[in-house]
Design a protein around this motif. Structure first.
Motif, PDB file in Angstrom:
ATOM      1  N   VAL A 123     117.840  18.367  76.415  1.00  0.00           N
ATOM      2  CA  VAL A 123     116.938  19.133  76.065  1.00  0.00           C
ATOM      3  C   VAL A 123     117.021  20.997  76.620  1.00  0.00           C
ATOM      4  O   VAL A 123     117.037  21.570  76.938  1.00  0.00           O
ATOM      5  CB  VAL A 123     115.292  19.612  75.120  1.00  0.00           C
ATOM      6  N   LEU A 130     112.458  17.132  88.375  1.00  0.00           N
ATOM      7  CA  LEU A 130     112.314  18.424  88.072  1.00  0.00           C
ATOM      8  C   LEU A 130     113.244  19.743  89.313  1.00  0.00           C
ATOM      9  O   LEU A 130     112.425  19.504  90.014  1.00  0.00           O
ATOM     10  CB  LEU A 130     111.423  18.934  87.168  1.00  0.00           C
ATOM     11  N   CYS A 165     114.901  25.492  86.395  1.00  0.00           N
ATOM     12  CA  CYS A 165     114.393  25.779  85.724  1.00  0.00           C
ATOM     13  C   CYS A 165     113.716  27.403  85.225  1.00  0.00           C
ATOM     14  O   CYS A 165     113.917  28.309  86.090  1.00  0.00           O
ATOM     15  CB  CYS A 165     113.383  25.453  85.452  1.00  0.00           C
ATOM     16  N   LEU A 223     112.480  28.310  82.555  1.00  0.00           N
ATOM     17  CA  LEU A 223     111.063  28.485  82.113  1.00  0.00           C
ATOM     18  C   LEU A 223     111.526  28.350  79.948  1.00  0.00           C
ATOM     19  O   LEU A 223     110.409  29.247  80.303  1.00  0.00           O
ATOM     20  CB  LEU A 223     110.095  29.474  82.369  1.00  0.00           C
ATOM     21  N   GLY A 244     110.518  26.197  78.383  1.00  0.00           N
ATOM     22  CA  GLY A 244     109.840  25.502  77.470  1.00  0.00           C
ATOM     23  C   GLY A 244     109.867  24.541  76.372  1.00  0.00           C
ATOM     24  O   GLY A 244     109.139  24.031  75.668  1.00  0.00           O
ATOM     25  N   CYS A 301     111.376  21.583  77.589  1.00  0.00           N
ATOM     26  CA  CYS A 301     110.793  20.468  77.744  1.00  0.00           C
ATOM     27  C   CYS A 301     109.362  19.970  76.716  1.00  0.00           C
ATOM     28  O   CYS A 301     109.644  19.198  76.270  1.00  0.00           O
ATOM     29  CB  CYS A 301     111.160  20.821  78.924  1.00  0.00           C
TER      30      CYS A 301
HETATM   31  S1  SF4 Z   1     111.380  24.778  80.765  1.00  0.00           S
HETATM   32 FE1  SF4 Z   1     111.438  22.764  80.926  1.00  0.00          FE
HETATM   33  S2  SF4 Z   1     114.041  22.675  79.429  1.00  0.00           S
HETATM   34 FE2  SF4 Z   1     113.485  24.826  80.131  1.00  0.00          FE
HETATM   35  S3  SF4 Z   1     114.887  25.490  82.268  1.00  0.00           S
HETATM   36 FE3  SF4 Z   1     112.961  24.206  82.068  1.00  0.00          FE
HETATM   37  S4  SF4 Z   1     112.602  22.561  82.861  1.00  0.00           S
HETATM   38 FE4  SF4 Z   1     114.082  22.595  81.394  1.00  0.00          FE
END
Ligand code: SF4
Ligand code: SF4
Lengths: 292, 553
Positions: free
Chosen positions: A65, A84, A89, A91, A93, A95
């Motif tokens: 994802v 992570l 990232c 962000l 959201g 995940c």
């Molecule tokens: S929020 Fe989660 S899914 Fe989105 S980029 Fe960051 S780690 Fe990956």
């Protein structure tokens, strides 16, 4: 509740006073977390330190994802875990949507760091963000802020291929709310006047040479801050024919500020971290004297 | 989208069949408002495009090339997308022709339709198809250090390939004459703005020629979309140009939803409108503040920036993102508004509006401010039309182009986007007003002021009449079949953004073509500065508010 958040940091609102000289500036920019709404996606953290909790299914669902591959499967001593990379990232959201009991999205931004390695958090090592650490960051930054007031900082912004989201936030630093000049930080028109280069974007191939030249034109001692997921790691744009995959592939980077885009407070905290790297005014003066 | 027969399509079909029947392989309707005219032979495309352009007063909205060598029939496909702008015809005519891979070239239409100039150069860079007859064959997107013979958007090019630089010089247009000299500016500029290179030729202080050299922020957006899932590309769409995230993600989602033939719940469409207008407001406020800075009136810009910040904080309080990232999802939106939030939005917007009017009233009394804008950076209407300019830049020059009423999407078909379009009489009046617009920086200032107020009233109207129900729907997965395609579009604060999407196997994307308003509008700046002096340039540039990233992709 949303009303209260909007009111925070804004002088008692009355539409008649927009043309008056009332101060609109947020006083305690870094310590005051109440100006940040709870739904702001500031950082991703693992809620549990237990790698066994993660089944293979969840692990692969999470890595699938995550469009930037910020999440990856990490195997330490036979235990499968999830790592992570905050520098990647954006962000989004997603995940959290698929593993809400494993992942939390906090409204406090992830800290800036001096080494990219420090942005990698593994579920087995625990990188949970707690209320307390938020407070501590605020206090620590406040102290540093006070120290910073002793010298002024000249900043040159270089867009090395950003989507311009990061620029919107950097521009905001100059607006009356954040008013970054009060800390002695000002934006200058030429790299030759700068102490700090604030670089955004994944360092596109077409900007690579211009970025190198800008770096060369900046006098020593110089600090480079990579702003946003793109600059830190290539972000969503990755490492392709058109990008170099992050500013540190082109010039040495001293501070990484994660986020997509980092909010003005995060930018300021990145700048403050950078200040630590510059020799303080007295030190440099002494060394100057000694040369004479 | 209504289920009615599209009368425009019927009309254009019969005219085109009658006139060009023998050259047309097929003519068919798709996605409610697209009329696809597939030609038997590539060689006839200039004739038919020229006819549509001049007879139907159409605008070349985008030009899409795709590598369909693996699809049956083989070859590269060119699609010329024309927008029919007249009020009762919501139609796009898509002229389609195949390019034989053994002869990778196509006839240029740039001399008849100047808007095609840049698209053709883009296709040459990215696909290696030569536009025969286009007088400008210089590289555009891939800068001079890119070796010849490597074409990133061909399917067989791997995105992670690192291409070594070659040494070549880019040839700027030379202006010669006594006293003429050149000033190179950029790509790194003095302010906090995106990179681009400007080459001025000046006589004294007067600009006699300007050549823009862009694409410094090219980061392979279209290539990145290839073989990616629909969900992942949504994130990319938001980051085409960060400050247009809602417009671009709306256009993208719309294209997917059309391919899936799924319609959205009412509430989702209405919320898309709310977020789109919130985006317009904060950005227009920022541009007005920037204009004030460039005029040298710091007080005005500080006050306007306060309002921009309030709107961004509102964005964040409602959606969790100051730039409205993540509000759209395929099939609807992610963020609902409760009654309380809705009231807060209305109140905040009202407060901002009162303050905004106070500031604007003040600015209008400053003759030094107004005089500086008047007759600066004039966009000639004829050039605007020929170059296919969109958005504020077109409207300030008297061209009534706005996707929100030309090709209504989301909930715009039910919402008047401005006070002027509510009755035939008002429309006529508005058209006359339009004719008076002269295309200078002052017109752009005024157009933006009006649009901010319109957006504020739209937000109020929509939120007060929000339908009950879901905020998204799962789209019909079974319709996501390989090689289906659709247009998606939206009016960003810069103008029409036009996306074209084609699916491939396994519900992944094979081609995503994006053309934002900035790509259409950049060329006009070269015309707009011609009667000005160098110190006017920042002001002209700011008043046009173009995105580099949205152009360079
Ligand atoms: S929020 Fe989660 S899914 Fe989105 S980029 Fe960051 S780690 Fe990956
Ligand atoms: S980090 Fe995010 S906001 Fe910043 S330039 Fe990259 S995509 Fe845009």
């Amino acid at each position: 509740m949303i009303r209260n958040i909007l009111k925070k940091g804004i002088s008692a609102k009355s539409s008649r006073d927009i043309l008056s000289s009332k101060v609109e500036t947020i006083r305690n920019l870094l310590g005051d977390t109440s100006v940040i709404p709870p739904n702001y996606r500031g950082s991703v953290a693992f809620t549990k330190p237990i790698p066994q909790m993660i089944t293979d299914d969840i692990a692969s669902a999470l890595t699938d994802v995550c469009a930037t591959r910020a999440l990856s499967v990490e195997t330490t001593a036979g235990d499968a875990g999830i790592a992570l990379d905050r520098s990647k990232c954006i962000l989004c959201g997603r995940c959290k949507e698929i593993a809400p009991d494993l992942i939390a999205i906090g409204n406090w931004f992830s800290p800036s760091v001096k080494r990219r390695q420090e942005m990698i958090v593994t579920s087995s090592v625990q990188g949970q963000l707690t209320e307390k650490s938020v407070e501590e960051t605020g206090i620590e930054l406040k102290i540093r802020l006070r120290r910073t007031l002793g010298r002024s900082l000249a900043v040159r912004e270089v867009d090395a291929g950003s989507c311009n989201g990061c620029e919107v936030e950097i521009t905001a630093l100059n607006n009356p709310y954040y008013d970054i000049e009060r800390f002695g930080i000002h934006f200058v028109a030429s790299p030759r006047h700068a102490d700090v280069l604030l670089v955004t974007g994944p360092a596109s191939s077409n900007m690579e040479i211009a970025l190198q030249r800008t770096y060369k034109a900046t006098p020593e001692p110089k600090i480079v801050i990579a702003i946003g997921a793109c600059a830190c790691s290539g972000g969503l744009f990755g490492d392709t024919y058109a990008t170099t995959g992050g500013v540190d592939k082109v010039v040495p980077v001293d501070v990484y500020v994660p986020g997509c885009p980092p909010r003005p407070q995060a930018l300021l905290s990145g700048l403050l971290l950078a200040v630590d790297k510059l020799p303080s005014k007295s030190e440099s003066r002494i060394s100057e004297e000694m040369k004479k | 989208m209504s289920g009615n027969v599209n009368n425009g399509i019927t009309k254009y079909t019969s005219i085109i069949t009658e006139k060009f029947g023998e050259h047309v392989e097929s003519i068919s309707e798709a996605n409610m408002n697209e009329l696809h005219v597939t030609l038997k032979q590539l060689g006839n495309s200039p004739k038919i495009c020229e006819f549509i352009y001049s007879k139907f007063h159409a605008r070349l909205s985008t030009m899409v090339c795709s590598d369909e060598r693996r699809v049956d029939g083989g070859g590269y496909t060119l699609r010329y997308v024309f927008s029919m702008g007249d009020d009762d015809n919501d139609v796009f005519i898509v002229v389609t022709a195949k390019v034989d891979p053994r002869n990778p070239s196509f006839p240029s239409i740039a001399l008849q339709i100047p808007a095609a100039f840049l698209y053709e150069r883009e296709i040459k860079d990215m696909f290696g198809l030569t536009p025969q007859g286009n007088p400008d064959m210089r590289p555009l997107i891939l800068h001079e250090e890119w070796p010849s013979g490597v074409f990133p958007l061909r399917m067989d090019f791997d995105i992670s390939t690192k291409i070594p630089r070659v040494h070549k010089e880019y040839q700027f247009i030379k202006v010669e004459g006594e006293g003429v000299c050149e000033i190179p500016v950029g790509p790194v500029h003095a302010g906090i703005i995106e990179p681009g290179h400007f080459r001025f030729s000046i006589l004294g202080e007067h600009i006699v020629n300007l050549e823009t050299r862009l694409f410094y922020t090219h980061k392979g957006v279209e290539k990145l979309a290839e073989n990616r899932s629909l969900e992942e590309v949504l994130l990319l769409a938001e980051r085409i140009s960060g400050d247009e995230s809602v417009a671009n993600s709306t256009a993208y989602c719309q294209a997917v939803e059309k391919i899936a033939q799924s319609s959205l719940p009412k509430r989702a469409e209405q919320l898309r409108v709310v977020y789109a207008e919130m985006e317009r407001i904060y950005n227009h406020l920022g541009t007005l503040a920037g204009i004030s800075t460039d005029v040298g009136y710091a007080y005005g810009s500080a006050r306007l920036n306060i309002l921009k910040e309030r709107m961004m904080r509102l964005n964040e309080a409602v959606t969790g993102s100051r730039l409205l990232f993540g509000v759209n999802r395929i099939g609807g939106v992610t963020v609902d508004v409760s009654d309380e939030v809705s009231r807060t939005v209305i109140d905040t917007v009202n407060d901002v509006q009162q303050d905004f009017e106070a500031i604007i009233a003040l600015l209008r009394t400053k003759s030094s401010f107004i005089d500086r804008l008047r007759k600066t950076g004039v966009i000639p209407r004829k050039a605007a039309k020929e170059l296919g300019i969109v958005g504020v830049a077109a409207r300030c020059a008297g061209l009534d182009i706005d996707v929100r009423h030309d090709h209504p999407y989301a909930a715009y078909s039910e919402i008047r986007i401005d006070q002027q379009h509510d009755s035939p009489r008002n429309i006529t009046k508005y058209r006359i007003e339009m004719q008076k617009r002269v295309g200078d920086a002052l017109s752009r200032f005024e157009v933006r002021v009006e649009e901010i107020k319109d957006s504020m009233s739209i937000i109020g109207k929509v939120l007060r009449n929000l339908s009950e129900g879901e905020i998204y729907t799962s789209i019909l997965q079974e319709n996501l079949k390989p090689y289906r395609h659709a247009l998606g579009y939206a009016e960003s604060h810069r103008g029409e953004t036009m996306h074209w999407l084609m699916l491939g196997e396994k519900k992944r994307i094979t081609r995503y073509k994006v053309r934002t308003a900035s790509f259409s509008n950049w060329p006009i700046i070269e015309q707009a500065v011609l009667n000005d002096i160098i110190p006017d340039f920042p002001l002209v540039n700011k008043s046009l508010d173009l995105s580099y990233s949205g152009n360079d992709l």
